[in-house]
Design a protein around this motif. Structure first.
Motif, PDB file in Angstrom:
ATOM      1  N   GLN A 152      -5.348   6.864  -1.421  1.00 27.70           N
ATOM      2  CA  GLN A 152      -4.934   5.665  -0.704  1.00 27.70           C
ATOM      3  C   GLN A 152      -4.972   4.509  -1.687  1.00 27.70           C
ATOM      4  O   GLN A 152      -6.020   4.233  -2.295  1.00 27.70           O
TER       5      GLN A 152
ATOM      6  N   SER B 268       0.827  -1.204   0.000  1.00 28.08           N
ATOM      7  CA  SER B 268       0.000   0.000   0.000  1.00 28.08           C
ATOM      8  C   SER B 268       0.863   1.257   0.000  1.00 28.08           C
ATOM      9  O   SER B 268       1.990   1.253   0.510  1.00 28.08           O
TER      10      SER B 268
ATOM     11  N   ARG C  99      -9.803  -0.918  -4.678  1.00 26.74           N
ATOM     12  CA  ARG C  99      -8.403  -0.929  -4.227  1.00 26.74           C
ATOM     13  C   ARG C  99      -7.926   0.470  -3.857  1.00 26.74           C
ATOM     14  O   ARG C  99      -7.106   0.637  -2.961  1.00 26.74           O
TER      15      ARG C  99
ATOM     16  N   THR D 231       0.098   5.782   0.203  1.00 27.32           N
ATOM     17  CA  THR D 231      -0.825   6.905   0.203  1.00 27.32           C
ATOM     18  C   THR D 231      -0.132   8.102  -0.423  1.00 27.32           C
ATOM     19  O   THR D 231       0.917   8.543   0.056  1.00 27.32           O
TER      20      THR D 231
ATOM     21  N   ASN E  64      -4.262   0.463  -2.175  1.00 31.55           N
ATOM     22  CA  ASN E  64      -4.048  -0.825  -1.532  1.00 31.55           C
ATOM     23  C   ASN E  64      -3.935  -1.932  -2.582  1.00 31.55           C
ATOM     24  O   ASN E  64      -4.351  -1.747  -3.734  1.00 31.55           O
ATOM     25  N   ASP E  65      -3.398  -3.059  -2.159  1.00 27.84           N
ATOM     26  CA  ASP E  65      -3.264  -4.222  -3.048  1.00 27.84           C
ATOM     27  C   ASP E  65      -2.645  -3.798  -4.381  1.00 27.84           C
ATOM     28  O   ASP E  65      -3.174  -4.103  -5.455  1.00 27.84           O
ATOM     29  N   LEU E  66      -1.534  -3.110  -4.303  1.00 24.89           N
ATOM     30  CA  LEU E  66      -0.901  -2.593  -5.503  1.00 24.89           C
ATOM     31  C   LEU E  66      -0.378  -3.722  -6.379  1.00 24.89           C
ATOM     32  O   LEU E  66       0.067  -4.771  -5.884  1.00 24.89           O
TER      33      LEU E  66
END
Length: 111
Positions: free
Chosen positions: A79, A15, A64, A17, A81-83
């Motif tokens: 933000q 993750s 995501r 940001t 996530n789960d890149l």
């Protein structure tokens, strides 16, 4: 002026940001978007948020990624996530539809 921060190198599944900071008191009235400039120099809309907080996400980003804004601090955050490796690119913050944009921040996702 817009300035992005928060990019970096992350492993797949991780993750990050990103934050876009704006100067100027009228920032809150604008729609703000995050674009991704791919390694092949194509550009795609990742996410956008209106002055009222309505959001839109690009293909495969919803669920995501989360875009949010703070009109007191004059910031818009993304933000992520789960890149995935295909999320790699330069992420650029801009005023939509035809406003200024920042220099971008590099996001690299390794497999």
């Amino acid at each position: 002026q817009l300035a992005e921060s928060g990019g970096g190198l992350v492993q797949a599944g991780g993750s990050l940001t990103l934050s876009c900071a704006a100067s100027g008191s009228a920032f809150g009235v604008y729609t703000v978007g995050w674009d991704r400039l791919t390694p092949g120099k194509q550009r795609e809309l990742v996410a956008a948020i209106t002055s009222g907080g309505s959001v839109k996400y690009g293909e495969s980003k919803e669920g995501r990624f989360t875009i949010s804004r703070d009109n007191i601090k004059n910031t818009v955050d993304l933000q992520m996530n789960d890149l995935k490796p295909e999320d790699t690119g330069v992420y650029i913050c801009r005023i939509i539809p035809q406003g200024p944009e920042g220099q971008g921040t590099q996001v690299t996702v390794s497999s």
